[in-house]
Design an enzyme around this catalytic site. Structure first.
Site, mmCIF file in Angstrom:
data_model
loop_
_atom_site.group_PDB
_atom_site.id
_atom_site.type_symbol
_atom_site.label_atom_id
_atom_site.label_comp_id
_atom_site.label_asym_id
_atom_site.label_seq_id
_atom_site.Cartn_x
_atom_site.Cartn_y
_atom_site.Cartn_z
ATOM 1 N N ARG A 1 0.827 -1.220 0.000
ATOM 2 C CA ARG A 1 0.000 0.000 0.000
ATOM 3 C C ARG A 1 0.856 1.263 0.000
ATOM 4 O O ARG A 1 0.359 2.354 -0.213
ATOM 5 C CB ARG A 1 -0.952 -0.015 1.203
ATOM 6 C CG ARG A 1 -2.028 -1.083 1.040
ATOM 7 C CD ARG A 1 -3.199 -0.847 1.964
ATOM 8 N NE ARG A 1 -2.905 -1.267 3.327
ATOM 9 C CZ ARG A 1 -3.796 -1.229 4.313
ATOM 10 N NH1 ARG A 1 -5.002 -0.785 4.103
ATOM 11 N NH2 ARG A 1 -3.462 -1.635 5.516
ATOM 12 N N ASP B 1 -11.541 -8.921 -2.124
ATOM 13 C CA ASP B 1 -10.486 -7.919 -1.948
ATOM 14 C C ASP B 1 -9.148 -8.636 -2.062
ATOM 15 O O ASP B 1 -9.063 -9.849 -1.845
ATOM 16 C CB ASP B 1 -10.614 -7.263 -0.568
ATOM 17 C CG ASP B 1 -10.087 -5.829 -0.560
ATOM 18 O OD1 ASP B 1 -9.413 -5.438 -1.533
ATOM 19 O OD2 ASP B 1 -10.333 -5.114 0.418
ATOM 20 N N LYS C 1 -15.827 3.597 -0.546
ATOM 21 C CA LYS C 1 -15.159 3.585 0.771
ATOM 22 C C LYS C 1 -14.265 4.795 0.916
ATOM 23 O O LYS C 1 -13.570 5.157 -0.017
ATOM 24 C CB LYS C 1 -14.312 2.310 0.916
ATOM 25 C CG LYS C 1 -13.502 2.267 2.202
ATOM 26 C CD LYS C 1 -12.604 1.037 2.285
ATOM 27 C CE LYS C 1 -11.201 1.315 1.842
ATOM 28 N NZ LYS C 1 -10.273 0.196 2.037
HETATM 29 C C1 R5P Z 1 -6.864 -1.533 0.405
HETATM 30 O O1 R5P Z 1 -6.723 -0.836 -0.567
HETATM 31 C C2 R5P Z 1 -6.851 -3.033 0.343
HETATM 32 O O2 R5P Z 1 -7.284 -3.537 -0.870
HETATM 33 C C3 R5P Z 1 -7.733 -3.594 1.435
HETATM 34 O O3 R5P Z 1 -9.036 -3.132 1.242
HETATM 35 C C4 R5P Z 1 -7.250 -3.190 2.782
HETATM 36 O O4 R5P Z 1 -5.880 -3.461 2.895
HETATM 37 C C5 R5P Z 1 -7.990 -3.924 3.851
HETATM 38 O O5 R5P Z 1 -7.610 -3.439 5.095
HETATM 39 P P1 R5P Z 1 -8.565 -3.575 6.353
HETATM 40 O O6 R5P Z 1 -9.004 -4.997 6.435
HETATM 41 O O7 R5P Z 1 -7.698 -3.152 7.521
HETATM 42 O O8 R5P Z 1 -9.700 -2.627 6.156
#
Ligand code: R5P
Length: 311
Positions: A93, A217, A189
Site C-alpha cells: 500500500r 479484496d 469507501k
Molecule cells: C486496500 O486498498 C486493500 O485492498 C484492502 O481493502 C485493505 O488493505 C484492507 O484493510 P482492512 O481490512 O484493515 O480494512
C-alpha cells in the site's frame, strides 16, 4: 534446483516442495541474543538454481531482513541464480507519495531485494501491479483469482453479484464477475487519516436484494473494509454474503469482526498462515496456492511459460 524457507511460513514452503516431489533444502536461520540474524545453508549451493520462500508476514521487518540475508548468503555461496519467492509482498500500500513527507516503501523494499543479489522475484497478487516496475529484474506475479473462481463455481451460485469493497478492488471484482457469469458492484469507501477505519456509504451497481453476493479484496487486515461493506449488503437484503480475499493478513479486530458478521463463508488462500480454529461461527475455506507456486518454480527452472498457468 533447490528450495529453501525462511522462518515466515515454513508450512507453505513444505507444501511447495511436496508438490515438486523434492525435499526442502537445509538452512539455519536464527537470531542471536542481540537480534542479529544468522543464515547458513547446509548444502552445496554452487551453480544451483535457488528459490528462497519467504512471505512478508508475522514479524514483517524481521522476515524481510531474513530474506535479504538469505539472498546474500546464497550469492556468496556461488548460487547460479536466486529467485526470491514472496507469496505475500508487504508494504504494497506504500506504492506512491499520496501524502506529504512519506516514503514509497514498496520501492525501497524492491531496491533492498535487488542490491542483496536476487536475480528474479516470484510473487502473487501484488496490491498494485505497478510494483513490478519497482524492480529492475524479472517479476512473475501469479494470480490466485482463477482458483478462487473455481471454488465459487463449484458452489453453483445463481448469477452472483461480485462486490468490490472499495474502488481499488473494482477491476478484480469485475474480472471475477465476468468469469462467474455474474454482475459486479462497487462500494464507495473512504478513510479518514491513517487509523485503519473505513467509512462505506453506498453500493454502486445492481440490486443485491435476494442475490448471492461475493465480496472480493486482495487482502484483509483489520477487517474494517469488508465489515463496512457487509453491513451495507445486509441492510440491502443480500441473500448470502461470501467474503473472499487472496491474502488473509488477519490482525487486531479482524477475527472478531469476521466471526461476528453473520456471513455465509470466508474464503482465502494460504499465502499467510491463518489459525482457522479462531473462527467459531463463520465457516472458512482455504485454497492452497502451493501447487501454483510449485508449478511456477518448475517452469522458471525449465524455461516454461508462467503466465500460461493462470490464463
Ligand atoms: C486496500 O486498498 C486493500 O485492498 C484492502 O481493502 C485493505 O488493505 C484492507 O484493510 P482492512 O481490512 O484493515 O480494512
Amino acid at each position: 534446483m533447490a528450495v529453501f524457507s525462511g522462518n515466515a511460513h515454513p508450512a507453505f514452503a513444505e507444501a511447495v516442495c511436496k508438490h515438486l516431489e523434492m525435499p526442502l533444502g537445509g538452512v539455519e536461520v536464527f537470531n542471536f541474543s542481540n537480534e542479529n540474524t544468522f543464515v547458513r545453508f547446509l548444502q552445496n549451493m554452487r551453480e544451483r538454481d535457488v528459490f528462497l520462500v519467504q512471505p512478508f508476514v508475522g514479524d514483517v521487518n524481521t522476515r524481510i531482513m531474513e530474506l535479504l540475508i538469505m539472498i546474500d548468503a546464497a550469492k556468496r555461496a556461488s548460487a547460479g541464480r536466486i529467485t526470491a519467492v514472496i507469496p505475500y509482498f508487504a508494504y504494497g500500500r506504500s506504492d506512491k507519495k499520496d501524502q506529504p513527507h512519506i516514503s514509497i516503501t514498496a520501492r525501497l523494499l524492491a531496491n533492498f531485494i535487488e542490491v542483496s543479489g536476487a536475480d528474479r522475484v516470484l510473487t502473487a497478487n501484488l496490491h498494485a501491479g505497478q510494483i513490478q516496475g519497482f524492480f529492475n529484474m524479472p517479476v512473475d506475479e501469479l494470480n490466485a483469482m482463477p482458483l478462487i473462481v473455481e471454488h465459487f463455481r463449484s458452489l453453483k451460485l445463481d448469477r452472483p453479484v461480485v462486490v468490490a469493497p472499495d474502488v481499488g478492488a473494482a477491476k478484480d471484482a469485475s474480472n471475477m464477475a465476468a468469469r462467474l457469469g455474474g454482475d459486479v458492484a462497487f462500494v464507495d469507501k473512504r478513510r479518514d487519516g491513517n487509523d485503519e477505519t473505513a467509512h462505506s456509504t453506498t453500493i454502486v451497481g445492481p440490486e443485491v436484494r435476494d442475490r448471492d453476493t461475493i465480496l472480493y479484496d486482495d487482502e484483509i487486515l483489520s477487517g474494517g473494509t469488508v465489515e463496512a461493506a457487509i453491513t451495507l449488503l445486509q441492510q440491502q437484503g443480500a441473500r448470502s454474503i461470501y467474503v473472499s480475499c487472496v491474502h488473509p493478513y488477519f490482525r487486531g479486530p479482524a477475527f472478531e469482526r469476521l466471526d461476528s458478521a453473520d456471513i455465509t463463508a470466508l474464503v482465502y488462500t494460504d499465502t499467510v498462515p491463518v489459525d482457522a480454529g479462531a473462527f467459531e461461527h463463520v465457516p472458512t475455506h482455504e485454497i492452497s496456492l502451493a501447487p501454483l507456486f510449485g508449478d511456477a518454480i518448475h517452469r522458471i527452472h525449465t524455461g516454461g511459460s508462467v503466465s500460461a498457468l493462470f490464463r
